[in-house]
Enzyme design. Structure first.
Site, short mmCIF file in Angstrom:
data_model
loop_
_atom_site.label_atom_id
_atom_site.label_comp_id
_atom_site.label_asym_id
_atom_site.label_seq_id
_atom_site.Cartn_x
_atom_site.Cartn_y
_atom_site.Cartn_z
N THR A 216 26.66 -68.86 -68.10
CA THR A 216 25.88 -67.53 -68.31
C THR A 216 25.58 -66.86 -66.94
O THR A 216 25.37 -67.66 -66.03
CB THR A 216 24.55 -67.71 -69.10
OG1 THR A 216 25.00 -68.14 -70.59
CG2 THR A 216 24.03 -66.39 -69.32
N GLY A 246 22.93 -66.57 -79.05
CA GLY A 246 21.96 -67.27 -78.40
C GLY A 246 20.82 -66.49 -77.69
O GLY A 246 20.17 -65.47 -78.34
N ASP A 247 20.27 -67.11 -76.64
CA ASP A 247 18.99 -66.73 -76.42
C ASP A 247 19.08 -65.41 -75.40
O ASP A 247 18.14 -64.57 -75.09
CB ASP A 247 18.29 -67.62 -75.53
CG ASP A 247 19.02 -68.31 -74.22
OD1 ASP A 247 20.07 -68.50 -74.55
OD2 ASP A 247 18.28 -68.29 -73.19
N THR A 267 19.26 -69.44 -68.39
CA THR A 267 20.84 -70.04 -68.70
C THR A 267 20.32 -71.46 -69.41
O THR A 267 19.69 -72.45 -68.71
CB THR A 267 21.69 -70.08 -67.66
OG1 THR A 267 22.79 -70.70 -68.04
CG2 THR A 267 20.92 -70.51 -66.44
N1 ASP Z 1 22.09 -69.50 -72.89
C1 ASP Z 1 23.50 -69.21 -73.50
C2 ASP Z 1 23.62 -69.49 -74.95
O1 ASP Z 1 22.86 -70.29 -75.45
C3 ASP Z 1 24.60 -70.32 -72.88
C4 ASP Z 1 24.34 -70.43 -71.20
O2 ASP Z 1 23.41 -70.19 -70.90
O3 ASP Z 1 25.24 -70.80 -70.91
O4 ASP Z 1 24.03 -68.62 -75.69
#
Ligand code: ASP
Length: 350
Positions: A216, A246-247, A267
């Protein structure tokens, strides 16, 4: 004649007094700062070739400089966040925009959010498949609609109406990412669907596999007006199913900004970051416990998340330009330029 020249003199005094104050190009450089991340995860030096490492460092520097140029040129923190993130979205090195991971169905569904620390306005898009730069669509949601979050087709229609650049879904195809999906599916057969194929089998250290989860991108910035902003953009997690979000696009989880405390972009494993309300929790600890930025960030990432089993990290900045970039994974692509101009570009654990 005499009266006329007095009049002219008076006029020039008034004009001189209304001259603009010295701008950002004057002797005293404005206090600006920004930090970016390109994802956290099992990023180990032994799994990287010197060429790969150089590519990441170069792209991080490019994004950092683009954002910083906006700030030193008198732009806003929101503009800097968009500029830096777009560069990483356009690069296949990161799991955002071009180079995003694949869903179980072999699609690229992108999430992004942005927040303005001055007004607490926010915008987000989730599950979009045809927007070249989801961060720009998130900004459009914030600035040009009465809403905070738009999803799927609706978000795409809105973005198109606002003149945001659209692409065919095939634009996002990346072979390395597709192989990661195939591997995740094979793995799922062995492990069962319980952990969504994200678990690790003993002894597995294939770099392609290790790199499948995160990547991310995000940016936090402080502009010369004292305003903070945060933005995050992602393809989510390899092999995600059923419209999983996601978050990153969830305000308070992966993205948050408030001039009174800090701006945060996260991330990591989103399911944990959502439940830990990571980004807002850092701000809350500063507001309620009066913790300095570094301590608040450390408590959330290195204590709370670790206890829950949530892998990942954050970048955070406060109104003085202090920057914190803690992570509890093996590595995190990260970089910053501090108010005094010092720069840091790092990948691995210290
Ligand atoms: N946080 C992101 C998600 O869960 C993934 C990532 O940070 O790579 O969608």
């Amino acid at each position: 004649m005499r009266r006329f020249s007095y009049l002219l003199m008076g006029l020039s005094v008034v004009l001189a007094a209304s001259q603009p104050l010295p701008g950002p190009t004057s002797a005293k450089a404005p206090k600006v700062a920004l930090a970016i991340h390109g994802g956290a995860g099992t990023i180990l030096k032994k799994n990287m070739t010197p060429e790969q490492e150089a590519q990441y460092v170069a792209k991080l520097n490019e994004a950092l400089e683009a954002g910083h140029r906006v700030l030193t040129g008198g732009g806003t923190s929101l503009q800097a966040v968009e500029a830096a993130i777009k560069i990483m979205e356009d690069s296949p090195l990161f799991n955002a925009g071009k180079g995003a991971v694949f869903t179980h169905e072999g699609k690229n569904e992108l999430d992004a959010a942005v927040m303005d620390g001055k007004t607490l306005a926010a915008g987000a898009v989730a599950g979009v498949t045809t927007i070249k730069n989801p961060i720009s669509a998130a900004l459009a949601v914030m600035q040009k609609s009465p809403h905070v979050m738009m999803t799927g087709r609706g978000a795409e229609l809105f973005a198109q109406q606002q003149g945001v650049e659209m692409v065919d879904p095939s634009y996002f195809y990346d072979e390395r990412r597709f192989k990661q999906l195939e591997k995740a599916k094979e793995r799922e057969k062995v492990e069962g669907s319980e952990n969504n194929g994200q678990g690790r089998l003993p002894g597995d250290s294939d770099p392609l596999w290790l790199d499948r989860k995160f990547g991310t991108v995000g940016c936090v910035a402080l502009d010369q007006f004292g305003n903070l902003a945060a933005g995050t953009s992602t393809g989510g997690m390899t092999n995600k199913k059923f419209g999983r979000v996601g978050d990153a696009p969830i305000i308070g989880a992966g993205t948050y900004a408030d001039n009174a405390t800090c701006a945060v972009s996260a991330t990591g494993h989103g399911e944990y970051f959502i439940r830990a309300v990571v980004a807002h929790d850092v701000a809350a600890r500063m507001a309620y416990q009066k913790l300095p930025l570094a301590k608040a960030a450390h408590a959330v990432v290195m204590e709370k998340l670790v206890k829950m089993g949530g892998e990942g990290g954050i970048i955070a900045i406060d109104g003085k330009g202090n920057i914190a970039m803690p992570f509890n994974s093996e590595g995190m692509y990260r970089a910053c330029i501090r108010p005094d101009g010092t720069r840091e570009v790092k990948i691995y654990k210290e």
